[in-house]
Design an enzyme around this catalytic site. Structure first.
Site, PDB file in Angstrom:
ATOM      1  N   GLU A   1       8.143  58.005  56.755  1.00  0.00           N
ATOM      2  CA  GLU A   1       9.050  58.385  55.916  1.00  0.00           C
ATOM      3  C   GLU A   1       8.541  59.080  54.448  1.00  0.00           C
ATOM      4  OE1 GLU A   1      11.548  59.847  57.153  1.00  0.00           O
ATOM      5  OE2 GLU A   1      11.789  58.836  59.101  1.00  0.00           O
TER       6      GLU A   1
ATOM      7  N   CYS B   1      18.766  52.746  57.411  1.00  0.00           N
ATOM      8  CA  CYS B   1      17.395  52.913  57.166  1.00  0.00           C
ATOM      9  C   CYS B   1      17.083  53.629  55.931  1.00  0.00           C
ATOM     10  CB  CYS B   1      16.582  53.773  58.373  1.00  0.00           C
ATOM     11  SG  CYS B   1      16.608  52.727  59.976  1.00  0.00           S
TER      12      CYS B   1
ATOM     13  N   HIS C   1       9.828  54.922  60.614  1.00  0.00           N
ATOM     14  CA  HIS C   1      10.415  54.748  61.765  1.00  0.00           C
ATOM     15  C   HIS C   1       9.743  54.832  62.869  1.00  0.00           C
ATOM     16  CE1 HIS C   1      14.450  56.124  59.841  1.00  0.00           C
ATOM     17  NE2 HIS C   1      14.886  55.448  60.559  1.00  0.00           N
TER      18      HIS C   1
ATOM     19  N   ARG D   1      27.530  57.496  60.252  1.00  0.00           N
ATOM     20  CA  ARG D   1      28.333  58.045  61.517  1.00  0.00           C
ATOM     21  C   ARG D   1      28.951  57.191  62.308  1.00  0.00           C
ATOM     22  NH1 ARG D   1      26.577  58.618  66.434  1.00  0.00           N
ATOM     23  NH2 ARG D   1      24.650  57.600  65.885  1.00  0.00           N
TER      24      ARG D   1
END
Length: 215
Positions: free
Chosen positions: A80, A143, A167, A90
């Site tokens: 990342e 994350c 990730h 979500r």
């Protein structure tokens, strides 16, 4: 002795395991590039996870912090590059909280870049035959919250500590509960993180090559 802090995250969203923690656990106590690996399992609880991460950094004072997280559906190791100051959950976290459209740090900058040599790490993983890519979104859940919290802490407490987020895909074991989703062998992911640690400890300035996103 020099130390590197590697964190994983507890299972969430109904999964029985989280390979990010399995990978971290497998590396506990190893010596890589002259540094001892210290590991920590973080909760999937927004806010609390960052508090525990910061406490560990202050206790360990590592040369680098590499946070690992699960990106189910991705087929590669994702280095990342950017953390954003946004939580838009979500699904609820493991404490049942579901913050929507709130900052990770009130009044903080819009975003931070990783200080890991992400492109050099991707280059090395590909050289070893491990699928890897630079990613430009760490999501808007736990994350990214950890990634942003890590970088905000390091920016507001200046030191030589490098920090970033990686990730990983589903392990084969976990993919059995998610038919049709890509996966990677746990042993391969462990080797990948070993390589990322080695690159982080030896590469001061990241390499430059085109690995950006068109969309």
């Amino acid at each position: 002795m020099n130390k590197v802090l590697i964190t994983g995250i507890e299972p969430f969203d109904g999964d029985a395991v989280n390979p990010s923690w399995q990978v971290a656990q497998a590396l506990a106590g190893e010596q890589i590039g002259g540094a001892e690996i210290v590991v920590l399992e973080l909760p999937c609880v927004l806010g609390v996870a960052n508090q525990q991460l910061i406490a560990a950094i202050e206790a360990v004072r590592p040369r680098a912090v590499i946070c690992l997280g699960l990106a189910g559906g991705r087929a590669e190791i994702s280095l990342e590059r950017v953390a954003i100051n946004l939580i838009d959950a979500r699904i609820p976290d493991n404490a049942g909280k579901q913050p929507i459209d709130v900052p990770v740090v009130a009044g903080g900058p819009v975003g931070y870049f990783s200080t890991l040599p992400v492109k050099a790490a991707v280059q090395e993983l590909r050289r070893r035959g491990i699928p890897a890519a630079v990613s430009y979104t760490a999501g808007t859940y736990n994350c990214n919250h950890l990634f942003y919290g890590l970088r905000h802490y390091l920016e507001t407490h200046p030191s030589a500590i490098r920090g970033g987020f990686v990730h990983i895909p589903y392990s084969h074991e976990l993919a059995a509960a998610h038919p049709g989703k890509p996966s990677m062998a746990l042993a391969t992911m462990i080797d990948a993180v070993r390589a990322i640690v080695q690159v982080t400890l030896t590469i001061e300035e990241d390499v430059r090559f085109g690995d950006g996103a068109v969309h």
